[in-house]
Design an enzyme around this catalytic site. Sequence first.
Site, PDB file in Angstrom:
ATOM      1  N   HIS A  92      47.570  29.005  17.997  1.00 23.32           N
ATOM      2  CA  HIS A  92      47.994  30.192  16.498  1.00 23.32           C
ATOM      3  C   HIS A  92      47.813  31.197  16.517  1.00 23.32           C
ATOM      4  O   HIS A  92      47.628  32.096  14.801  1.00 23.32           O
ATOM      5  CB  HIS A  92      46.105  29.559  15.553  1.00 23.32           C
ATOM      6  CG  HIS A  92      46.296  27.551  15.465  1.00 23.32           C
ATOM      7  ND1 HIS A  92      47.440  27.231  14.868  1.00 23.32           N
ATOM      8  CD2 HIS A  92      46.105  26.536  16.964  1.00 23.32           C
ATOM      9  CE1 HIS A  92      46.841  25.401  15.350  1.00 23.32           C
ATOM     10  NE2 HIS A  92      46.409  25.180  16.391  1.00 23.32           N
TER      11      HIS A  92
ATOM     12  N   LYS B  49      27.503  47.033  44.738  1.00 24.86           N
ATOM     13  CA  LYS B  49      28.269  46.976  45.627  1.00 24.86           C
ATOM     14  C   LYS B  49      28.012  48.403  47.186  1.00 24.86           C
ATOM     15  O   LYS B  49      27.040  48.133  47.736  1.00 24.86           O
ATOM     16  CB  LYS B  49      29.283  46.730  45.938  1.00 24.86           C
ATOM     17  CG  LYS B  49      30.170  46.936  47.622  1.00 24.86           C
ATOM     18  CD  LYS B  49      31.570  46.633  47.437  1.00 24.86           C
ATOM     19  CE  LYS B  49      31.962  46.983  48.753  1.00 24.86           C
ATOM     20  NZ  LYS B  49      33.467  46.595  49.932  1.00 24.86           N
TER      21      LYS B  49
ATOM     22  N   LYS C  87      36.523  58.192  36.266  1.00 23.09           N
ATOM     23  CA  LYS C  87      35.152  58.165  36.939  1.00 23.09           C
ATOM     24  C   LYS C  87      34.855  59.677  36.791  1.00 23.09           C
ATOM     25  O   LYS C  87      33.734  60.732  36.345  1.00 23.09           O
ATOM     26  CB  LYS C  87      34.541  57.707  37.997  1.00 23.09           C
ATOM     27  CG  LYS C  87      35.091  55.897  37.894  1.00 23.09           C
ATOM     28  CD  LYS C  87      34.628  55.209  39.167  1.00 23.09           C
ATOM     29  CE  LYS C  87      35.046  54.094  39.754  1.00 23.09           C
ATOM     30  NZ  LYS C  87      34.177  53.226  41.174  1.00 23.09           N
TER      31      LYS C  87
ATOM     32  N   GLY D  27      34.860  44.004  46.098  1.00 26.72           N
ATOM     33  CA  GLY D  27      33.428  43.722  45.067  1.00 26.72           C
ATOM     34  C   GLY D  27      34.535  42.529  44.295  1.00 26.72           C
ATOM     35  O   GLY D  27      34.088  41.771  43.890  1.00 26.72           O
ATOM     36  N   ARG D  28      35.604  42.887  43.820  1.00 23.98           N
ATOM     37  CA  ARG D  28      36.523  41.734  43.265  1.00 23.98           C
ATOM     38  C   ARG D  28      36.521  39.925  44.434  1.00 23.98           C
ATOM     39  O   ARG D  28      37.606  39.229  43.091  1.00 23.98           O
ATOM     40  CB  ARG D  28      38.258  41.846  42.788  1.00 23.98           C
ATOM     41  CG  ARG D  28      38.668  42.889  43.865  1.00 23.98           C
ATOM     42  CD  ARG D  28      40.076  43.680  43.233  1.00 23.98           C
ATOM     43  NE  ARG D  28      40.719  43.724  44.411  1.00 23.98           N
ATOM     44  CZ  ARG D  28      40.607  45.493  44.735  1.00 23.98           C
ATOM     45  NH1 ARG D  28      38.970  46.209  44.431  1.00 23.98           N
ATOM     46  NH2 ARG D  28      41.356  45.329  45.496  1.00 23.98           N
TER      47      ARG D  28
ATOM     48  N   GLU E 279      27.317  53.200  35.475  1.00 30.10           N
ATOM     49  CA  GLU E 279      27.071  51.921  34.243  1.00 30.10           C
ATOM     50  C   GLU E 279      25.940  51.152  34.861  1.00 30.10           C
ATOM     51  O   GLU E 279      24.969  51.220  34.174  1.00 30.10           O
ATOM     52  CB  GLU E 279      28.511  51.429  34.245  1.00 30.10           C
ATOM     53  CG  GLU E 279      29.480  51.196  33.680  1.00 30.10           C
ATOM     54  CD  GLU E 279      30.420  51.947  34.598  1.00 30.10           C
ATOM     55  OE1 GLU E 279      30.094  52.099  35.382  1.00 30.10           O
ATOM     56  OE2 GLU E 279      31.734  52.525  34.075  1.00 30.10           O
TER      57      GLU E 279
ATOM     58  N   GLU F 264      43.622  44.767  40.149  1.00 26.43           N
ATOM     59  CA  GLU F 264      42.528  45.435  40.616  1.00 26.43           C
ATOM     60  C   GLU F 264      43.740  45.859  42.291  1.00 26.43           C
ATOM     61  O   GLU F 264      43.376  46.719  42.535  1.00 26.43           O
ATOM     62  CB  GLU F 264      41.525  45.739  40.455  1.00 26.43           C
ATOM     63  CG  GLU F 264      40.640  47.460  41.216  1.00 26.43           C
ATOM     64  CD  GLU F 264      39.451  47.208  40.654  1.00 26.43           C
ATOM     65  OE1 GLU F 264      38.698  46.068  41.299  1.00 26.43           O
ATOM     66  OE2 GLU F 264      38.400  47.843  40.681  1.00 26.43           O
TER      67      GLU F 264
HETATM   68  O1  F6P Z   1      35.771  51.126  39.911  1.00 20.79           O
HETATM   69  C1  F6P Z   1      35.576  50.180  40.423  1.00 20.79           C
HETATM   70  C2  F6P Z   1      34.860  49.056  41.427  1.00 20.79           C
HETATM   71  O2  F6P Z   1      34.656  49.918  42.110  1.00 20.79           O
HETATM   72  C3  F6P Z   1      35.242  47.655  41.785  1.00 20.79           C
HETATM   73  O3  F6P Z   1      35.840  47.459  42.658  1.00 20.79           O
HETATM   74  C4  F6P Z   1      34.191  46.487  41.462  1.00 20.79           C
HETATM   75  O4  F6P Z   1      34.295  45.934  42.052  1.00 20.79           O
HETATM   76  C5  F6P Z   1      33.116  47.729  40.712  1.00 20.79           C
HETATM   77  O5  F6P Z   1      33.836  49.190  40.194  1.00 20.79           O
HETATM   78  C6  F6P Z   1      31.846  47.835  40.700  1.00 20.79           C
HETATM   79  O6  F6P Z   1      31.631  48.235  41.746  1.00 20.79           O
HETATM   80  P1  F6P Z   1      29.967  48.572  42.497  1.00 20.79           P
HETATM   81  O7  F6P Z   1      29.910  47.006  42.831  1.00 20.79           O
HETATM   82  O8  F6P Z   1      29.396  48.825  43.415  1.00 20.79           O
HETATM   83  O9  F6P Z   1      29.026  48.725  40.965  1.00 20.79           O
END
Ligand code: F6P
Length: 549
Positions: free
Chosen positions: A390, A211, A513, A273-274, A217, A359
């Site tokens: 199990h 987003k 972060k 995002g979620r 990452e 979240e």
């Molecule tokens: O760190 C949390 C977050 O902002 C989530 O809410 C989001 O889904 C995820 O990181 C990834 O963010 P992006 O789509 O901006 O890379």
Amino acid sequence: MTAEGRTRLDQMPEWQALSKHREEFGGTHLRQLFADDPARAERYTVRVGDLYLDYSKHLVTDETLRLLQQLAEAAGVTRLRDAMFAGEKINITEDRAVLHTALRTPESATVEVDGENVMPKVHKVLTKMGVFATKVREGHWTGHTGKPIRNIVNIGIGGSDLGPAMAYEALRPYTRRDMVFRFVSNVDGADLHEAVRDLDPAETLFVVASKTFTTIETITNAKAARAWLLDGLGGEQSAVARHFVAVSTNAEKVAEFGINTDNMFEFWDWVGGRYSYDSAIGLSLMVAIGPERFGEMLAGFHLVDEHFRCAPPQENAPLLMGLLGVWYGGFFDAQSHAVLPYSHYLSRFTAYLQQLDMESNGKSTDREGRPVNWQTGPVVWGTPGTNGQHAYYQLLHQGTKTIPADLLGFAEPLAELGELRGQHDLLMANLFAQGQALAFGKTAEEVRAEGVPEEQVPHRTFPGNRPTTTILAEELTPSVLGQLIALYEHKVFVQGAVWDIDSFDQWGVELGKVLAKRIEPALTEGAEVPGLDASTAALVATYRSMRGR
Ligand code: F6P
């Protein structure tokens, strides 16, 4: 929209009425509730689209449900729901509308944000996604060397990974089995390495989904993927254009990374995002299942949106599910909620819900910035049945904790598995057995009657009275998956509204972060990190010495 002027939840007469009701409810057993009301199993069910929900095995009476619904009304759930659908900025700390529901609304409707009807742009992107997905599926999107793309690697994290990864697994039988789909999220280089090690770069396309397009990452993995691709294709920069597309709200950053913005699929800040896998974030999924199936999934979402918006409270499934969670968190001190799908294809379902729920509602500050005095979001956990039976089901049956659980299952095994029908009945027998055992248990008298030695009776008794919702559908189709996700989205919404928290921000993920960014140079270069605590400083030093630095 603020909740200004709202009485605090625990001060509301409706909350206090529930508190009193809880005292009167005491240890009332489900055995008793079923004995008192022979119609309970029938009355406490609701149908939404293709979903059948049985909530009869909950520690509630008609009076509980009436009081919970009164609480919802007093807490302004309906008002907030209508504000969400109307595009009001109910995400107060980020001053944003919350309009994932627009992503699955038919084009003919009007949904406005800041006076602009967003429906044309939603459908423009969907069309663009469809054209791209079809091109790839038909082998017309060729790579740098002219070979058709056969492998799609989605690079994203959180909401830019969990949704498409979960849905890809859920809908595998509908996917192109002759193509490879992988999902890379972890900044641990092993994730990307394992995802690409057996792939031919000439046939591989990366979907970089973010987003913000600033997530460390994702950008790190995307850069590593670019290096891997260029290594494999002789180093010509022009190769990137044929092998990288982006999904983002941030065109500037996409261009900066070197991806042609013609190959960018857009979404907007009013999609959290979620809540985004039905946006362009679902691009890799759309390539896997095709635009038509993707459309069916969106229609499934929309069906439940409409149900949530219009169904009366007594039949409103997300409202009921949300309020049941409020009841257990507020009055039974339930700390967690298990989601147990009896479908191997839903192996990532609970992981997806963890972000959606935790979240959203893992907050302890109300919408006016005051600390809350009540339980908010539960720990959501679970894995597909029957594996958990199990392992941790022991605790569900005989542990000391109240853990409400959702049991999900399907009448039909997926078509490809038709010949294993008998096996499917066995799977479903397990689902029904667990719901029964959790609710009704096994009394000491029943254990004794089996001739169990007296000293073992307490160990082999099952207290029961453990609440579950059973959710059934005929088959796990794209539409049904959309219906299920929308059901949980709105359940989470209801709970956030009652608890008076902003379910749409996520400030709690920020500190880690920032600290990681500060600590990294200490690991790589031995840099001084101002303000590092003694324990972390020692860990950093130990790590460096282990790495021979
Ligand atoms: O760190 C949390 C977050 O902002 C989530 O809410 C989001 O889904 C995820 O990181 C990834 O963010 P992006 O789509 O901006 O890379």
